[in-house]
Design a protein around this motif. Structure first.
Motif, PDB file in Angstrom:
ATOM      1  N   VAL A  72       0.852  -1.187   0.000  1.00 44.02           N
ATOM      2  CA  VAL A  72       0.000   0.000   0.000  1.00 44.02           C
ATOM      3  C   VAL A  72       0.889   1.239   0.000  1.00 44.02           C
ATOM      4  O   VAL A  72       1.823   1.347   0.801  1.00 44.02           O
ATOM      5  CB  VAL A  72      -0.935   0.023   1.225  1.00 44.02           C
ATOM      6  CG1 VAL A  72      -1.856   1.249   1.154  1.00 44.02           C
ATOM      7  CG2 VAL A  72      -1.758  -1.256   1.304  1.00 44.02           C
ATOM      8  N   GLN A  74       0.864   5.539   0.110  1.00 42.06           N
ATOM      9  CA  GLN A  74       0.120   6.766   0.354  1.00 42.06           C
ATOM     10  C   GLN A  74       1.082   7.926   0.211  1.00 42.06           C
ATOM     11  O   GLN A  74       2.207   7.875   0.732  1.00 42.06           O
ATOM     12  CB  GLN A  74      -0.522   6.778   1.741  1.00 42.06           C
ATOM     13  CG  GLN A  74      -1.525   7.920   1.913  1.00 42.06           C
ATOM     14  CD  GLN A  74      -2.408   7.740   3.129  1.00 42.06           C
ATOM     15  OE1 GLN A  74      -1.950   7.323   4.177  1.00 42.06           O
ATOM     16  NE2 GLN A  74      -3.694   8.057   2.993  1.00 42.06           N
ATOM     17  N   ASP A  75       0.662   8.937  -0.529  1.00 44.20           N
ATOM     18  CA  ASP A  75       1.535  10.068  -0.859  1.00 44.20           C
ATOM     19  C   ASP A  75       2.807   9.579  -1.559  1.00 44.20           C
ATOM     20  O   ASP A  75       3.885  10.167  -1.401  1.00 44.20           O
ATOM     21  CB  ASP A  75       1.904  10.855   0.405  1.00 44.20           C
ATOM     22  CG  ASP A  75       0.674  11.360   1.140  1.00 44.20           C
ATOM     23  OD1 ASP A  75      -0.320  11.703   0.470  1.00 44.20           O
ATOM     24  OD2 ASP A  75       0.687  11.383   2.390  1.00 44.20           O
ATOM     25  N   GLN A 246       0.604   3.934  -8.923  1.00 41.00           N
ATOM     26  CA  GLN A 246       1.020   5.287  -8.559  1.00 41.00           C
ATOM     27  C   GLN A 246       1.054   6.197  -9.777  1.00 41.00           C
ATOM     28  O   GLN A 246       0.690   7.376  -9.693  1.00 41.00           O
ATOM     29  CB  GLN A 246       2.398   5.251  -7.883  1.00 41.00           C
ATOM     30  CG  GLN A 246       2.860   6.586  -7.321  1.00 41.00           C
ATOM     31  CD  GLN A 246       1.971   7.086  -6.192  1.00 41.00           C
ATOM     32  OE1 GLN A 246       1.521   6.314  -5.351  1.00 41.00           O
ATOM     33  NE2 GLN A 246       1.708   8.392  -6.170  1.00 41.00           N
ATOM     34  N   LEU A 330      -7.786   9.551  -1.126  1.00 33.91           N
ATOM     35  CA  LEU A 330      -6.884   9.171  -0.043  1.00 33.91           C
ATOM     36  C   LEU A 330      -5.424   9.230  -0.480  1.00 33.91           C
ATOM     37  O   LEU A 330      -4.528   8.939   0.317  1.00 33.91           O
ATOM     38  CB  LEU A 330      -7.216   7.759   0.461  1.00 33.91           C
ATOM     39  CG  LEU A 330      -8.587   7.562   1.094  1.00 33.91           C
ATOM     40  CD1 LEU A 330      -8.793   6.095   1.481  1.00 33.91           C
ATOM     41  CD2 LEU A 330      -8.756   8.457   2.319  1.00 33.91           C
ATOM     42  N   ASN A 331      -5.211   9.593  -1.752  1.00 32.10           N
ATOM     43  CA  ASN A 331      -3.860   9.597  -2.326  1.00 32.10           C
ATOM     44  C   ASN A 331      -3.184   8.244  -2.088  1.00 32.10           C
ATOM     45  O   ASN A 331      -2.010   8.170  -1.693  1.00 32.10           O
ATOM     46  CB  ASN A 331      -3.019  10.719  -1.728  1.00 32.10           C
ATOM     47  CG  ASN A 331      -1.953  11.217  -2.687  1.00 32.10           C
ATOM     48  OD1 ASN A 331      -2.046  11.014  -3.896  1.00 32.10           O
ATOM     49  ND2 ASN A 331      -0.917  11.842  -2.163  1.00 32.10           N
ATOM     50  N   MET A 332      -3.930   7.183  -2.350  1.00 33.35           N
ATOM     51  CA  MET A 332      -3.513   5.829  -1.980  1.00 33.35           C
ATOM     52  C   MET A 332      -3.574   4.863  -3.163  1.00 33.35           C
ATOM     53  O   MET A 332      -4.439   4.971  -4.043  1.00 33.35           O
ATOM     54  CB  MET A 332      -4.411   5.315  -0.850  1.00 33.35           C
ATOM     55  CG  MET A 332      -4.058   3.943  -0.301  1.00 33.35           C
ATOM     56  SD  MET A 332      -5.176   3.453   1.062  1.00 33.35           S
ATOM     57  CE  MET A 332      -4.650   4.571   2.368  1.00 33.35           C
ATOM     58  N   ARG A 369      -6.540   2.478   9.262  1.00 36.76           N
ATOM     59  CA  ARG A 369      -5.837   3.758   9.082  1.00 36.76           C
ATOM     60  C   ARG A 369      -6.608   4.921   9.689  1.00 36.76           C
ATOM     61  O   ARG A 369      -6.082   6.018   9.785  1.00 36.76           O
ATOM     62  CB  ARG A 369      -5.612   4.030   7.588  1.00 36.76           C
ATOM     63  CG  ARG A 369      -4.695   3.040   6.891  1.00 36.76           C
ATOM     64  CD  ARG A 369      -3.259   3.246   7.280  1.00 36.76           C
ATOM     65  NE  ARG A 369      -2.776   4.547   6.870  1.00 36.76           N
ATOM     66  CZ  ARG A 369      -1.659   5.106   7.303  1.00 36.76           C
ATOM     67  NH1 ARG A 369      -0.929   4.489   8.220  1.00 36.76           N
ATOM     68  NH2 ARG A 369      -1.272   6.303   6.881  1.00 36.76           N
TER      69      ARG A 369
END
Length: 370
Positions: A72, A74-75, A246, A330-332, A369
């Motif tokens: 996973v 994120q960012d 991504q 969620l930028n995920m 999360r």
């Protein structure tokens, strides 16, 4: 004496069979070629001890399923990793979403005309395509709306919803089927002059810095007695799948460079086949926790457990438990793999993660999360 020999024979057979299945269950350990270059690893994001505790609880949940590996982001950074994310494995139908990405630049520069018919291109089968079937366009093909109900070289044919050949106009009827996708791969290679795997290397593997890429690992599946057009199977690691996700999240940009146009990504994640049609095909109702529409070989979330964060989210899915999920709000990015082995293929064991089970797993992770 005969009984003793029989017992010995049974033991030897069991050992040989077990060894064979052990090798076949993890072919990446001996079958796949080593990486031909080494890309840069994704950065990892530090997380708090409180969050770390929740992720440990999620780990226990994952262990109860058949997940082989999961990553996973994120960012743009790794916030969770499970299993060996460097192992290469069969992507199943996730290959289609990746092909959609590769189509982008060739559609926009005019190399591929989405309005051209398959008849004009010369697509046919040994048993012949009908005149009405040859009117299907490339656009129809990559949206699974060709109306050509022909058996594909590989499995994955939706026999429950297939109609009589020639009974529908191209573009009118959505049927998730591998004949369309295999033909879409053939058209791509004919128009570009490159193999799908060469384009995958040039457009994605090199610019994104895949860590486990070797073009020798990519292989097509032929069964010419069924169809002229092979399946363009893909074999990637989980961490390289995460990079693909991504790139989609970044709207085609990587390290400041536009790899795939923003317009194409928007087009391929804007519904063509509405959720109502998808529900009708697969027996879902408006009360189902997960609702999906479809476009250009990507699935789009219209509903996900009543979670507003999934507005605009989309995914690539593959048989057995192969997934790339992109959640912009969620930028995920979530990349997920399961082992595809001999025992699963012949039906002796179930090592798969079904779509509903995976969606539940994603929900559990999001909850961990929050």
């Amino acid at each position: 004496m005969k009984k003793k020999l029989y017992r010995i024979g049974c033991i030897v057979l069991l050992l040989v069979t077990t060894t064979l299945f052990t090798f076949c269950s993890s072919p990446q350990d001996w079958f796949y070629s080593k990486p031909s270059f080494k890309g840069k690893a994704l950065d990892k994001k530090l997380i708090s001890k409180k969050t770390d505790t929740k992720l440990n609880e999620f780990n226990e949940y994952v262990k109860d399923h058949h997940t082989t590996s999961m990553m996973v982001l994120q960012d743009g950074k790794v916030i969770y990793e499970y299993g060996n994310t460097s192992k290469i494995n069969y992507l199943a139908s996730c290959r289609k979403s990746i092909l959609s990405m590769l189509y982008g630049k060739h559609v926009e520069n005019g190399t591929i005309d989405l309005d051209e018919t398959i008849g004009e291109i010369g697509i046919d089968e040994d048993d012949g395509l009908l005149p009405i079937e040859k009117k299907a366009t490339v656009y129809d093909i990559i949206n699974a709306r060709s109306g050509v109900f022909h058996i594909p070289a590989n499995g994955g044919y939706d026999t429950n919803n297939v109609k009589k050949r020639g009974s529908v106009q191209p573009g009118e009827y959505f049927l998730y089927n591998n004949w369309d996708y295999n033909v879409g791969g053939y058209i791509f290679e004919q128009k570009t002059g490159n193999t799908i795997y060469q384009e995958l290397e040039q457009q994605l593997a090199i610019p994104l810095g895949f860590e486990d890429w070797n073009i020798k690992n990519q292989k097509k599946y032929y069964k010419k007695e069924r169809s002229r057009y092979p399946a363009f199977h893909m074999y990637l690691s989980t961490r390289d799948m995460a990079k693909i996700g991504q790139l989609m999240l970044n709207e085609g940009k990587w390290n400041g460079k536009q790899i795939i146009s923003k317009n194409w990504i928007k087009k391929t994640t804007t519904p063509v086949t509405p959720v109502e049609t998808v529900n009708k095909r697969y027996g879902r109702t408006q009360k189902s926790h997960v609702q999906l529409s479809y476009s250009h070989m990507w699935w789009i979330f219209e509903e996900f457990y009543n979670n507003p964060d999934f507005e605009g989210a989309f995914c690539a899915t593959g048989w057995g438990g192969q997934f790339i999920v992109v959640i912009p709000k969620l930028n995920m990015v979530i990349a997920h793999k399961t082992r595809v082995d001999v025992l699963s293929l012949i039906g002796w064991a179930n090592h798969n993660v079904s779509n509903p089970a995976f969606y539940k797993l994603v929900q559990k992770f999001i909850e961990s999360r929050q």
